[in-house]
Design an enzyme around this catalytic site. Structure first.
Site, PDB file in Angstrom:
ATOM      1  N   ARG A 121       0.822  -1.208   0.000  1.00 16.83           N
ATOM      2  CA  ARG A 121       0.000   0.000   0.000  1.00 16.83           C
ATOM      3  C   ARG A 121       0.856   1.258   0.000  1.00 16.83           C
ATOM      4  O   ARG A 121       0.522   2.249  -0.666  1.00 16.83           O
ATOM      5  CB  ARG A 121      -0.948  -0.013   1.213  1.00 16.83           C
ATOM      6  CG  ARG A 121      -1.977   1.103   1.173  1.00 16.83           C
ATOM      7  CD  ARG A 121      -3.025   0.972   2.264  1.00 16.83           C
ATOM      8  NE  ARG A 121      -2.452   1.117   3.593  1.00 16.83           N
ATOM      9  CZ  ARG A 121      -3.135   0.948   4.727  1.00 16.83           C
ATOM     10  NH1 ARG A 121      -4.414   0.614   4.687  1.00 16.83           N
ATOM     11  NH2 ARG A 121      -2.546   1.104   5.886  1.00 16.83           N
ATOM     12  N   LYS A 133      -2.700   6.866   1.059  1.00 15.56           N
ATOM     13  CA  LYS A 133      -2.412   7.164   2.470  1.00 15.56           C
ATOM     14  C   LYS A 133      -1.351   8.265   2.490  1.00 15.56           C
ATOM     15  O   LYS A 133      -0.164   8.007   2.644  1.00 15.56           O
ATOM     16  CB  LYS A 133      -1.962   5.891   3.190  1.00 15.56           C
ATOM     17  CG  LYS A 133      -2.076   6.006   4.686  1.00 15.56           C
ATOM     18  CD  LYS A 133      -2.094   4.653   5.341  1.00 15.56           C
ATOM     19  CE  LYS A 133      -1.870   4.749   6.823  1.00 15.56           C
ATOM     20  NZ  LYS A 133      -2.869   5.555   7.545  1.00 15.56           N
ATOM     21  N   GLU A 179     -16.086   6.244   6.384  1.00 10.43           N
ATOM     22  CA  GLU A 179     -15.179   5.642   7.366  1.00 10.43           C
ATOM     23  C   GLU A 179     -15.048   6.603   8.531  1.00 10.43           C
ATOM     24  O   GLU A 179     -15.703   7.648   8.556  1.00 10.43           O
ATOM     25  CB  GLU A 179     -13.808   5.343   6.739  1.00 10.43           C
ATOM     26  CG  GLU A 179     -13.078   6.569   6.199  1.00 10.43           C
ATOM     27  CD  GLU A 179     -11.691   6.259   5.646  1.00 10.43           C
ATOM     28  OE1 GLU A 179     -11.079   5.260   6.050  1.00 10.43           O
ATOM     29  OE2 GLU A 179     -11.221   7.056   4.808  1.00 10.43           O
TER      30      GLU A 179
END
Ligand code: PMP
Length: 289
Positions: free
Chosen positions: A50, A149, A182
């Protein structure tokens, strides 16, 4: 405490970066939060994948192979004699000038911090969190995709501030269309009638690694039906169980949302089983330090 910075393990006091680093000036960079349990790093490969995907999305070339990065993480843990740790791996665009042009940053800055983290007191794991929905919407995927991210967490921080102002520890964020996305640093799940549901990450949420692990536990161990589906606050309020997932928070029950009790107001039975199975996995899997 030793910090890995650009290839060297340095004492914390000596691990310094420039005020011209674009990670600081513009939030131009990417990061990962990873955990080590009992001498093993949990899902290290998935976290590094990721990290490299996030870097690729922002056209940041990490000047280390994945294998070299993995070694650096393990070396930092060994250097600090840690068997249990929260690991923060950060790659910034590097030092440039005061303009935002990333081409002026010749070399990315890489650092790895290994430390402890306690997000919530034990009491919340036993009795559940009381949280609220906030008005700050999750970033739209067409702008900065929440799947990246990145070091730019202001969207999440603004939501966290709203929750904190109301006296709550965490916030539920909706996407621009009003569907549940989220929380500020965790993914969200609801469970009702043997069906576990979490929003699809494509609507604007981070594709959490704990989320993936929990979906697998639910399917394989609990034999629950698992869906990635859009849902609204109504579905939150009327769910039988709700919990959050994240590397730092792990799996944590939610027992009240916007003043509505979830289920009977105590952590649900599937939630408790998932918490237990998750603990089993973290205590037995991972890359040896
Ligand atoms: N969403 C956001 C916005 C996060 O920052 C995090 C924590 N990294 C998560 C979800 C959970 O992801 P993971 O399980 O990979 O830690």
């Amino acid at each position: 405490m030793k910090i890995w910075l650009n290839g060297k393990l340095l004492e914390k006091e000596d691990a310094k970066i420039s005020v011209f680093d674009h990670g600081l000036l513009y939030g131009d960079g990417v990061f990962e939060g990873i955990r080590a349990y009992k001498g093993r790093v949990f899902k290290l490969g998935e976290h590094l994948e990721r990290l490299y995907d996030s870097a690729k999305a922002i056209m940041l070339e990490i000047p280390l192979s994945v294998g070299q990065f993995e070694k650096a993480v393990l070396e930092t843990l060994r250097g600090n004699k840690l068997r249990e740790a929260y690991i923060r791996a950060v790659v910034t665009r590097g030092t440039g000038d005061l303009g935002l042009d990333p081409r002026k940053c010749p070399r990315p800055t890489i650092f790895i911090i290994t430390d402890k983290i306690v997000l919530y007191p034990q009491e919340f794991y036993e009795n559940g969190l009381r949280i609220i929905t906030v008005s700050t919407r999750r970033n739209i995927p067409e702008a900065v995709n929440p799947g990246i991210k990145s070091l730019n967490y202001l969207n999440n921080i603004l939501a966290k501030i709203e929750a904190n102002l109301g006296g709550y520890p965490e916030a539920i964020m909706l996407n621009k269309d009003g569907f549940v996305a989220e929380c500020t640093g965790d993914n969200i799940f609801i469970c009702r009638d043997g069906v576990l549901t979490t929003p699809p990450s494509s609507i604007g949420a981070l594709k959490g690694i704990t989320r993936d692990t929990v979906m697998e536990i639910a399917r394989k161990k609990l034999k629950l039906e698992v869906r990635e589906e859009l849902f609204t606050r109504f579905h939150l309020f009327t769910s039988g169980e709700c919990f959050l997932t994240g590397t730092a928070a792990e799996v944590i029950p939610v027992t009240e949302i916007d003043g509505r009790k979830i289920g009977s107001g105590i952590p649900g039975k599937n939630t408790l089983r998932i918490m237990k199975e998750f603990r089993k996995l973290t205590g037995s899997q991972g890359t040896r330090i």
